[in-house]
Design a protein around this motif. Sequence first.
Motif, PDB file in Angstrom:
ATOM      1  N   GLN A  90       9.342  -2.573 -11.947  1.00  0.00           N
ATOM      2  CA  GLN A  90       8.018  -3.005 -11.498  1.00  0.00           C
ATOM      3  C   GLN A  90       6.971  -2.040 -12.024  1.00  0.00           C
ATOM      4  N   PHE A  91       5.941  -2.587 -12.641  1.00  0.00           N
ATOM      5  CA  PHE A  91       4.782  -1.810 -13.056  1.00  0.00           C
ATOM      6  C   PHE A  91       3.764  -1.930 -11.933  1.00  0.00           C
ATOM      7  N   PHE A  92       3.109  -0.849 -11.561  1.00  0.00           N
ATOM      8  CA  PHE A  92       2.059  -0.946 -10.550  1.00  0.00           C
ATOM      9  C   PHE A  92       0.837  -0.158 -10.978  1.00  0.00           C
ATOM     10  N   ALA A  93      -0.305  -0.684 -10.624  1.00  0.00           N
ATOM     11  CA  ALA A  93      -1.592  -0.026 -10.851  1.00  0.00           C
ATOM     12  C   ALA A  93      -2.515  -0.471  -9.736  1.00  0.00           C
ATOM     13  N   GLY A  94      -3.253   0.464  -9.162  1.00  0.00           N
ATOM     14  CA  GLY A  94      -4.153   0.097  -8.082  1.00  0.00           C
ATOM     15  C   GLY A  94      -5.228   1.128  -7.884  1.00  0.00           C
ATOM     16  N   PRO A  95      -6.360   0.687  -7.349  1.00  0.00           N
ATOM     17  CA  PRO A  95      -7.461   1.614  -7.083  1.00  0.00           C
ATOM     18  C   PRO A  95      -7.190   2.453  -5.838  1.00  0.00           C
ATOM     19  N   ALA A  96      -7.957   3.495  -5.662  1.00  0.00           N
ATOM     20  CA  ALA A  96      -7.888   4.290  -4.436  1.00  0.00           C
ATOM     21  C   ALA A  96      -8.096   3.359  -3.243  1.00  0.00           C
ATOM     22  N   GLY A  97      -7.310   3.551  -2.213  1.00  0.00           N
ATOM     23  CA  GLY A  97      -7.431   2.737  -1.008  1.00  0.00           C
ATOM     24  C   GLY A  97      -6.506   1.531  -0.989  1.00  0.00           C
ATOM     25  N   SER A  98      -5.904   1.198  -2.124  1.00  0.00           N
ATOM     26  CA  SER A  98      -4.948   0.086  -2.141  1.00  0.00           C
ATOM     27  C   SER A  98      -3.563   0.620  -1.790  1.00  0.00           C
ATOM     28  N   GLY A  99      -2.646  -0.274  -1.510  1.00  0.00           N
ATOM     29  CA  GLY A  99      -1.299   0.158  -1.173  1.00  0.00           C
ATOM     30  C   GLY A  99      -0.462  -0.997  -0.678  1.00  0.00           C
ATOM     31  N   ALA A 100       0.611  -0.670   0.022  1.00  0.00           N
ATOM     32  CA  ALA A 100       1.536  -1.684   0.524  1.00  0.00           C
ATOM     33  C   ALA A 100       1.837  -1.425   1.991  1.00  0.00           C
ATOM     34  N   PRO A 101       1.904  -2.494   2.807  1.00  0.00           N
ATOM     35  CA  PRO A 101       2.298  -2.326   4.208  1.00  0.00           C
ATOM     36  C   PRO A 101       3.778  -1.984   4.295  1.00  0.00           C
ATOM     37  N   TYR A 102       4.249  -1.673   5.493  1.00  0.00           N
ATOM     38  CA  TYR A 102       5.657  -1.343   5.675  1.00  0.00           C
ATOM     39  C   TYR A 102       6.560  -2.469   5.179  1.00  0.00           C
TER      40      TYR A 102
END
Length: 123
Positions: free
Chosen positions: A31-43
């Motif tokens: 998996q490739f991931f890229a995201g801005p500050a403040g983004s993420g994933a829930p539990y």
Amino acid sequence: GGQKTHCAVEFADAMPFGEGLAEVRFTNLMQFFAGPAGSGAPYHFHKAAVNALFYGRKRWALLPPEDAVFGVVPARRVFGGEGPRNATPLTCVQDAGDLLVLPDLWGHATLNLEPSVGLAREF
């Protein structure tokens, strides 16, 4: 079930989480991931994985398998204190260049502290 494609998850008989998971199958994928500050994933949880962060900083909240949950609370709120009430997560910050190895079925939520780019592989 029928043939699965990557990212496929099979929950036997669509069993509600409250009754437990009878079977979970994951495929081996990168998996490739890229995201801005403040983004993420829930539990959430899955098979063992390795996570390489090439750019940025990422905060992790980790729960052992007996406390792991699939959550719907957004990452910003999880890290603001709205995590599972029955467990205290282990926390760490992953910096660019760090490799995080996640054991099988450990619950985790993530929050990008800076714009972040990386790769993850479940196995």
